[in-house]
Design a protein around this motif. Sequence first.
Motif, PDB file in Angstrom:
ATOM      1  N   THR A 160       0.848  -1.197   0.000  1.00  0.00           N
ATOM      2  CA  THR A 160       0.000   0.000   0.000  1.00  0.00           C
ATOM      3  C   THR A 160       0.879   1.239   0.000  1.00  0.00           C
ATOM      4  OG1 THR A 160      -0.163  -0.052   2.418  1.00  0.00           O
ATOM      5  CG2 THR A 160      -1.958  -1.083   1.178  1.00  0.00           C
ATOM      6  N   TRP A 161       0.399   2.300  -0.655  1.00  0.00           N
ATOM      7  CA  TRP A 161       1.082   3.594  -0.695  1.00  0.00           C
ATOM      8  C   TRP A 161       0.170   4.616  -0.041  1.00  0.00           C
ATOM      9  CZ3 TRP A 161       1.711  -0.069  -4.305  1.00  0.00           C
ATOM     10  CH2 TRP A 161       2.986  -0.285  -4.827  1.00  0.00           C
ATOM     11  N   THR A 177       9.671   4.126   4.181  1.00  0.00           N
ATOM     12  CA  THR A 177       9.499   5.541   3.868  1.00  0.00           C
ATOM     13  C   THR A 177      10.322   5.838   2.622  1.00  0.00           C
ATOM     14  OG1 THR A 177       9.236   6.068   6.204  1.00  0.00           O
ATOM     15  CG2 THR A 177       9.765   7.893   4.731  1.00  0.00           C
ATOM     16  N   ARG A 178       9.704   6.501   1.657  1.00  0.00           N
ATOM     17  CA  ARG A 178      10.395   6.835   0.403  1.00  0.00           C
ATOM     18  C   ARG A 178      11.582   7.744   0.697  1.00  0.00           C
ATOM     19  NH1 ARG A 178       8.685   7.253  -5.023  1.00  0.00           N
ATOM     20  NH2 ARG A 178       6.601   6.760  -4.294  1.00  0.00           N
ATOM     21  N   VAL A 179      12.689   7.471   0.013  1.00  0.00           N
ATOM     22  CA  VAL A 179      13.878   8.308   0.089  1.00  0.00           C
ATOM     23  C   VAL A 179      13.897   9.173  -1.154  1.00  0.00           C
ATOM     24  CG1 VAL A 179      16.399   8.321   0.182  1.00  0.00           C
ATOM     25  CG2 VAL A 179      15.108   6.552   1.416  1.00  0.00           C
ATOM     26  N   GLU A 180      13.821  10.477  -0.980  1.00  0.00           N
ATOM     27  CA  GLU A 180      13.795  11.402  -2.127  1.00  0.00           C
ATOM     28  C   GLU A 180      15.117  11.383  -2.868  1.00  0.00           C
ATOM     29  OE1 GLU A 180      11.124  12.973  -3.291  1.00  0.00           O
ATOM     30  OE2 GLU A 180       9.960  12.077  -1.679  1.00  0.00           O
ATOM     31  N   GLY A 181      15.059  11.580  -4.182  1.00  0.00           N
ATOM     32  CA  GLY A 181      16.253  11.720  -5.003  1.00  0.00           C
ATOM     33  C   GLY A 181      16.800  10.411  -5.536  1.00  0.00           C
ATOM     34  N   ASP A 182      16.145   9.289  -5.279  1.00  0.00           N
ATOM     35  CA  ASP A 182      16.638   7.996  -5.734  1.00  0.00           C
ATOM     36  C   ASP A 182      15.829   7.432  -6.896  1.00  0.00           C
ATOM     37  OD1 ASP A 182      18.657   8.002  -3.917  1.00  0.00           O
ATOM     38  OD2 ASP A 182      17.711   6.619  -2.540  1.00  0.00           O
TER      39      ASP A 182
END
Length: 86
Positions: A44-45, A78-83
């Motif tokens: 799930t998002w 948790t999403r890591v930004e910039g990847d």
Amino acid sequence: MWEARAVPGRAGELLDWARSRPLDPPPTRRETFVAPGDRVLVITWWDTVPEGGAGEIPEIPSPDEELLARPVHRWRFTRVEGDRTG
């Protein structure tokens, strides 16, 4: 992420069970997968964390034990930004 392994031969029942579990509030996106070994996976998002923190995001419960070959596994990421690629 929610993952469970059905007792042999009952993956279809586990899949039906997992698909019928509503989440309130509903996630932004929900995908269900199957894998060898009678496994079912639900990802799930969520766009935002509900007020009160990550503990307030609803979880898919565990089905009755007679359907499971082992306990349900759950993970939160948790999403890591910039990847991002592409």
